[in-house]
Design a protein around this motif. Structure first.
Motif, PDB file in Angstrom:
ATOM      1  N   LEU A  97       0.821  -1.212   0.000  1.00 56.03           N
ATOM      2  CA  LEU A  97       0.000   0.000   0.000  1.00 56.03           C
ATOM      3  C   LEU A  97       0.852   1.258   0.000  1.00 56.03           C
ATOM      4  O   LEU A  97       0.471   2.265  -0.601  1.00 56.03           O
ATOM      5  CB  LEU A  97      -0.929   0.013   1.217  1.00 56.03           C
ATOM      6  CG  LEU A  97      -1.891  -1.162   1.370  1.00 56.03           C
ATOM      7  CD1 LEU A  97      -2.684  -1.024   2.673  1.00 56.03           C
ATOM      8  CD2 LEU A  97      -2.837  -1.243   0.189  1.00 56.03           C
ATOM      9  N   GLN A  98       1.995   1.220   0.694  1.00 49.43           N
ATOM     10  CA  GLN A  98       2.878   2.378   0.767  1.00 49.43           C
ATOM     11  C   GLN A  98       4.312   1.934   0.562  1.00 49.43           C
ATOM     12  O   GLN A  98       4.778   0.992   1.223  1.00 49.43           O
ATOM     13  CB  GLN A  98       2.746   3.087   2.115  1.00 49.43           C
ATOM     14  CG  GLN A  98       1.387   3.702   2.362  1.00 49.43           C
ATOM     15  CD  GLN A  98       1.377   4.582   3.594  1.00 49.43           C
ATOM     16  OE1 GLN A  98       2.402   4.854   4.212  1.00 49.43           O
ATOM     17  NE2 GLN A  98       0.190   5.049   3.969  1.00 49.43           N
ATOM     18  N   SER A 105      -2.648  -1.919  -5.686  1.00 49.38           N
ATOM     19  CA  SER A 105      -3.347  -1.275  -4.560  1.00 49.38           C
ATOM     20  C   SER A 105      -2.538  -0.144  -3.945  1.00 49.38           C
ATOM     21  O   SER A 105      -2.870   0.352  -2.870  1.00 49.38           O
ATOM     22  CB  SER A 105      -3.666  -2.310  -3.475  1.00 49.38           C
ATOM     23  OG  SER A 105      -4.489  -3.340  -3.976  1.00 49.38           O
ATOM     24  N   GLN A 120      -1.005   3.124  -2.586  1.00 45.58           N
ATOM     25  CA  GLN A 120      -1.548   4.425  -2.211  1.00 45.58           C
ATOM     26  C   GLN A 120      -0.492   5.514  -2.218  1.00 45.58           C
ATOM     27  O   GLN A 120      -0.778   6.647  -2.583  1.00 45.58           O
ATOM     28  CB  GLN A 120      -2.187   4.348  -0.821  1.00 45.58           C
ATOM     29  CG  GLN A 120      -3.375   3.401  -0.738  1.00 45.58           C
ATOM     30  CD  GLN A 120      -3.898   3.290   0.684  1.00 45.58           C
ATOM     31  OE1 GLN A 120      -3.427   3.971   1.594  1.00 45.58           O
ATOM     32  NE2 GLN A 120      -4.874   2.423   0.891  1.00 45.58           N
ATOM     33  N   SER A 149      -6.221   3.895  -6.830  1.00 46.67           N
ATOM     34  CA  SER A 149      -5.759   3.794  -5.437  1.00 46.67           C
ATOM     35  C   SER A 149      -4.700   4.828  -5.095  1.00 46.67           C
ATOM     36  O   SER A 149      -4.604   5.265  -3.949  1.00 46.67           O
ATOM     37  CB  SER A 149      -5.207   2.386  -5.172  1.00 46.67           C
ATOM     38  OG  SER A 149      -4.078   2.133  -5.992  1.00 46.67           O
ATOM     39  N   LEU A 150      -3.869   5.246  -6.054  1.00 46.58           N
ATOM     40  CA  LEU A 150      -2.712   6.079  -5.767  1.00 46.58           C
ATOM     41  C   LEU A 150      -3.130   7.469  -5.304  1.00 46.58           C
ATOM     42  O   LEU A 150      -3.862   8.180  -5.985  1.00 46.58           O
ATOM     43  CB  LEU A 150      -1.819   6.191  -7.004  1.00 46.58           C
ATOM     44  CG  LEU A 150      -0.416   6.732  -6.761  1.00 46.58           C
ATOM     45  CD1 LEU A 150       0.374   5.767  -5.882  1.00 46.58           C
ATOM     46  CD2 LEU A 150       0.316   6.952  -8.074  1.00 46.58           C
ATOM     47  N   VAL A 151      -2.637   7.853  -4.114  1.00 50.77           N
ATOM     48  CA  VAL A 151      -2.966   9.151  -3.528  1.00 50.77           C
ATOM     49  C   VAL A 151      -1.780  10.102  -3.630  1.00 50.77           C
ATOM     50  O   VAL A 151      -1.947  11.283  -3.912  1.00 50.77           O
ATOM     51  CB  VAL A 151      -3.388   8.988  -2.050  1.00 50.77           C
ATOM     52  CG1 VAL A 151      -3.654  10.340  -1.399  1.00 50.77           C
ATOM     53  CG2 VAL A 151      -4.629   8.111  -1.952  1.00 50.77           C
ATOM     54  N   LYS A 167      -7.730   9.000  -7.314  1.00 53.11           N
ATOM     55  CA  LYS A 167      -7.732   9.577  -5.969  1.00 53.11           C
ATOM     56  C   LYS A 167      -6.486  10.397  -5.689  1.00 53.11           C
ATOM     57  O   LYS A 167      -6.242  10.795  -4.545  1.00 53.11           O
ATOM     58  CB  LYS A 167      -7.859   8.462  -4.938  1.00 53.11           C
ATOM     59  CG  LYS A 167      -9.177   7.704  -4.991  1.00 53.11           C
ATOM     60  CD  LYS A 167      -9.227   6.600  -3.959  1.00 53.11           C
ATOM     61  CE  LYS A 167     -10.536   5.829  -4.028  1.00 53.11           C
ATOM     62  NZ  LYS A 167     -10.586   4.692  -3.085  1.00 53.11           N
ATOM     63  N   SER A 213      -4.592  10.375   5.752  1.00 50.46           N
ATOM     64  CA  SER A 213      -5.322   9.142   5.470  1.00 50.46           C
ATOM     65  C   SER A 213      -5.081   8.149   6.595  1.00 50.46           C
ATOM     66  O   SER A 213      -4.139   8.274   7.370  1.00 50.46           O
ATOM     67  CB  SER A 213      -4.871   8.538   4.132  1.00 50.46           C
ATOM     68  OG  SER A 213      -3.518   8.120   4.197  1.00 50.46           O
TER      69      SER A 213
END
Length: 946
Positions: free
Chosen positions: A535-536, A557, A559, A582-584, A606, A721
């Motif tokens: 995720l990160q 997935s 972020q 998914s990528l913020v 996102k 987040s």
């Protein structure tokens, strides 16, 4: 004799009949009646209206109960079907328990379920009803006493008809995050349900105050209103309900209240007020509620000292006072809580010493003292708590050398957090060959470790490993890549002195990884790629070289991707669109990447922060960026983009920062203000490009940043987040803040802003080819902090309306072709620290006083007709007379003339007040034509705006 014989026969007959009745009754009761044919039909119709989907139920042991509902063989008695309960005398279906039955489909008002009018208990929890509304026809089930529709994907407004089920004693609609209770309100729902004993509406969107009527619900034994958006003062009378055993108001941050003095008999067993705004002190009388076994009040606003009477609650099993502002010492009476299994005191202001009496808590499995002010050696009593499984001592002031072997003696310990103290953790020389327990979580950040602990080589169940901020040098050992390959979820090796990852595979072997942080080292070589579950991924501030592998596109997935400040080169992988929505955060600044930016983004993106700055990217900007409707900051500076101004980004409603500095952008900037472009823009840097035409002040005309009534608060432009990581020992909420950083020229110096305040507003249009006047309307941007228009071809005068920019700290108008005087109104800029108008054609007296007394010669050099302090050239009387009116003065008609007249009075002060007044009067009244010819002031014409 005959009479006596008759009587004997009669008694015998009665005895026989009684025995027969008893036998018949027993026989009848042992044979359960078959279910009603019509009800069997209704059940089969209900079954056929759904499909079986195992993913529709979250319970691992879920199975389709309705699979047994069939007429095959001798199975036609619906009372024997799984989940069906019938009345033993009438055969009516009175209970239906389809909890976790893998049902998928909509439940509508025509469902045959609502023909089962004898139902008393209905449980449809943990299924998936496709976000359909709870049908209003539920009111037909008027005999219901128990209704459970929890966690079943219902949505929309709860119908009023639920309140008509007046016999309900238990109502559970929790876990349906899209359910609402507004019309009817919570009050309307409960005022008719007078028999309620258990009410659970957790996660239902209510958004209201807690109605006082609940304080009259004397039959309530359990009240669950967690995470419902409740606010306002909590009715203190609810604490006085005579039968209340469970009170769960957790996660209603707007809910205020206090704990009363408990002077009455109380049955409360569980009190959960966590993450609310309850405040005040814990009353001493809380020690009278001997029935309490759980107190969870973490994340509130409680304060003061902990009353020693809390030690009277000897039934307590769980006590969590974390994240308040409690102070002082832990009461020694806590040693009486011998049944306590979980104790949370994190995030307060507790000081030591820790009472030795805590050694009595031999049943304790979880202890958290994180984030307090405990100091000195880690107390030895902790090593007597032999049942500890979780121990968190991070972020205190514990000091000294700590032997890791002491913690190993706690045989059940699987989660250990020692990070952010002042300790030095040492490992015995024999630890590499010893067998330790299987750790699940190890937080060893800033523990003065000089190498990877050897015992980690044999750990194969680790889920979290934090070695951030130690003194680990050199190469990562080879065995690290074989450590806990199938279990690791979070790894943090950041802020060490690592130089190499060794012979690591390009695709790292940790298959269940969610967070990987290897930033702020000096790692060389090719960039490793974590698993697809990540995720990160943080790898900034290293020395990675070469291309970014296409394997990174398997991270579907992801972020956060931060690869900034490395030596990566080559083009970006064209498959970046694989990140989907998914990528913020995407930060790849300060590398050597080149080529064009792929058309990556799609509808639903996102992305909030995108930073491509300080690379070698070329060509046009990808128009797909216009689909990033959540975008807050876009930094494209210091590249070789060759394009026109991206006005097509104007529809992004959240864009606050746009930085195009040092590229090859060109042409005029055209903004169509009627389309409400750039509604929230507050920082624009277009410097060092080839833009032409007039200054694009329209960028800010629709912007909320130009409103002077804007709320000023010390927050930053960042991504906030959170997500829940499910570990085997507990679920942890990770709250992630990623602050946007940038470089801008401020006060003549290139300044790096590690964080950017929400209130910071800046315009930098310098070093382009903008021409024409400085627009008067720029003075409307009253919250502007930085304005740089230097090194352009601007002409005309400095508009006095710049004096309206009362928040301005830096103003640079140098190296243009500006004329006229420096407006006196600029002395109103009391926050102005840097001012530069050098190398223009300005004339006259430099304004004096206030901030202008602090500016140096360099602020005014290159203007041969300027005079006065700080320049050595003094002003002569005649030099100050030719005053060219500004644009705003021209628009003020007679007011402008009056202003000029009084200016003449002031100039004449040195020759005597009478002369000055006379000159002023002559200029105004006797020779308006001369005034117009000499100074360009037009006389007002009736009916015409000048």
């Amino acid at each position: 004799m005959a009479s006596s014989l008759y009587h004997l026969k009669f008694v015998y007959l009665l005895s026989f009949l009684s025995t027969f009745h008893l036998i018949a009754t027993r026989s009848f009761s042992s044979v359960r009646p078959l279910c009603r044919g019509d009800e069997r039909s209704y059940l089969l119709q209900f079954k056929d209206s759904f499909v079986i989907n195992k993913s529709s139920s979250s319970e691992p042991r879920a199975y389709p109960k309705v699979a047994s509902w069939t007429l095959e063989g001798n199975n036609n008695d619906c009372c024997s079907w799984d989940g069906v309960e019938c009345d033993e005398f009438t055969g009516h279906v009175i209970g239906l328990d389809l909890n976790s039955s893998c049902l998928y489909g909509s439940l509508n008002s025509t469902s045959s379920l609502f023909h089962l009018v004898h139902l008393q208990r209905l449980n449809l929890a943990d299924n998936h009803f496709k976000y359909s509304q709870i049908p209003s026809t539920v009111s037909k089930l008027s005999k219901l006493t128990h209704l459970d529709l929890s966690a079943s994907a219902f949505a929309s407004q709860i119908p009023l008809e639920v309140s008509q089920l007046s016999q309900l004693s238990s109502l559970n609609l929790s876990g349906n995050a899209y359910l609402e209770l507004k019309k009817p309100s919570l009050r309307s729902l409960v005022e008719n349900l007078t028999c309620l004993e258990k009410l659970d509406l957790r996660e239902v969107e209510i958004i209201s105050m807690v109605p006082n009527i609940l304080a009259n619900s004397s039959s309530l034994t359990s009240l669950g209103l967690r995470d419902c958006g409740l606010y306002g003062e909590f009715p203190v009378g609810i604490f006085k309900l005579p039968n209340l055993r469970v009170l769960d108001m957790r996660q209603n941050e707007g809910l205020t209240g206090h704990l009363p003095n408990f002077q009455w008999s109380n049955t409360l067993e569980i009190m959960n007020l966590a993450v609310t705004s309850f405040s005040g002190k814990l009353p001493t009388s809380i020690g009278k509620i001997g029935s309490l076994n759980t107190i969870l009040i973490w994340g509130c606003n409680f304060s003061g000292f902990i009353p020693s009477s809390l030690g009277n609650l000897t039934r307590l099993n769980s006590l969590d006072l974390s994240f308040n502002t409690f102070e002082g010492r832990i009461p020694s009476s806590f040693g009486n809580l011998i049944q306590l299994s979980s104790l949370g005191l994190a995030g307060n202001k507790f000081t030591g010493p820790i009472p030795f009496e805590l050694a009595n808590l031999t049943q304790l499995t979880a202890l958290s003292l994180v984030g307090n002010e405990f100091a000195g050696q880690i107390p030895s009593l902790i090593f007597n708590l032999t049942n500890l499984e979780f121990l968190a001592l991070s972020s205190n002031y514990f000091s000294g050398t700590v032997e890791f072997d002491k913690f190993v003696k706690l045989k059940k310990l699987t989660a250990l957090r020692l990070s952010y103290n002042q300790i030095s953790l040492v490992e015995s020389e024999t630890s590499a060959n010893r067998t330790f327990q299987k750790f699940v979580s190890l937080g060893l950040a800033q523990c003065n470790l000089s190498k990877f602990p050897d015992f980690l080589a044999k750990q194969d169940e680790l889920e979290l490993l934090d070695l951030h901020g130690n003194n680990i040098h050199g190469q990562v050992p080879e065995w690290v890549w074989n450590m806990s390959n199938e279990s690791l979820k979070a790894v943090d090796l950041s802020d060490n002195f690592l130089t190499s990852l060794g012979q690591h595979p390009i695709l790292l072997p940790w298959t269940d990884l969610a967070i990987l942080d290897i930033s702020s080292n000096n790692i060389q070589g090719s960039l490793p790629i974590p698993s697809s579950s990540t995720l990160q991924y943080h790898a900034s501030n290293n020395s990675f070289i070469g291309k970014i592998s296409e394997l990174i596109c398997n991270l579907s997935s992801l972020q956060v991707l931060d690869l900034s400040e490395n030596n990566l080169s080559g083009p970006l992988p064209q498959c970046l669109h694989s990140f989907g929505d998914s990528l913020v955060v995407l930060d790849i600044r300060r590398n050597k990447l080149e080529g064009s930016i792929p058309q990556t983004w799609a509808n639903g993106s996102k992305a909030m922060i995108i930073d491509f700055s300080q690379n070698k990217f070329q060509g046009w900007l990808p128009r797909s960026l216009a689909k990033c409707i959540t975008l807050k900051a876009l930094d494209l500076s210091n590249n070789q983009f060759n394009d026109t101004f991206p006005s097509w980004l104007g529809g992004l409603p959240n864009l606050k920062i746009l930085i195009l500095r040092s590229n090859k952008f060109y042409g005029p900037i055209k903004i169509h203000s009627v389309n409400y472009e750039f509604p929230n823009l507050q920082i624009v840097d277009l410097s060092y490009n080839s833009f032409t035409g007039m200054l694009p002040v329209e960028l800010f005309q629709n912007s909320n940043s130009s409103r002077s009534d804007r709320a000023y608060h010390l927050s930053y432009i960042q991504v906030d987040s959170s997500f829940v990581m499910k570990y085997s020992y507990q679920n942890i909420i990770y709250r992630f803040k990623y602050s946007f950083s940038m470089m801008m020229t401020n006060k003549g110096v290139d300044t790096i802003y590690e964080k950017v305040q929400e209130i910071f507003t800046a315009l930098d249009f310098s070093s382009n080819r903008f021409a024409g006047d400085i627009p008067v309307s720029i003075g409307n941007i009253k919250v502007l902090r930085l304005l740089n228009l230097s090194n352009n071809i601007l002409t005309g005068q400095i508009p006095p309306t710049l004096g309206n920019l009362t928040e301005l700290e830096s103003l640079d108008l140098s190296q243009n072709k500006l004329v006229g005087e420096i407006p006196q109104q600029l002395t109103q800029l009391t926050f102005l620290e840097s001012f530069n108008v050098s190398h223009n054609d300005l004339v006259g007296l430099i304004p004096q006083g206030k901030q202008f007394d602090t500016f140096q010669n360099s602020s005014f050099e290159g203007n041969s007709k300027l005079c006065g302090n700080p320049l050595s050239k003094k002003c002569k009387y005649y030099e100050s007379l030719p005053h060219l009116p500004s644009t705003s003065e021209k628009s003020q008609d007679s007011g402008s003339i009056l202003q000029f007249g009084w200016r003449t009075v002031m100039i004449g002060y040195g020759c005597g007040l009478l002369v000055g007044v006379t000159i002023g009067h002559i200029v105004i009244a006797k020779n308006p034509v001369w005034l117009m010819k000499t100074f360009g002031v037009r006389q007002p014409v009736p009916g015409r705006k000048v």
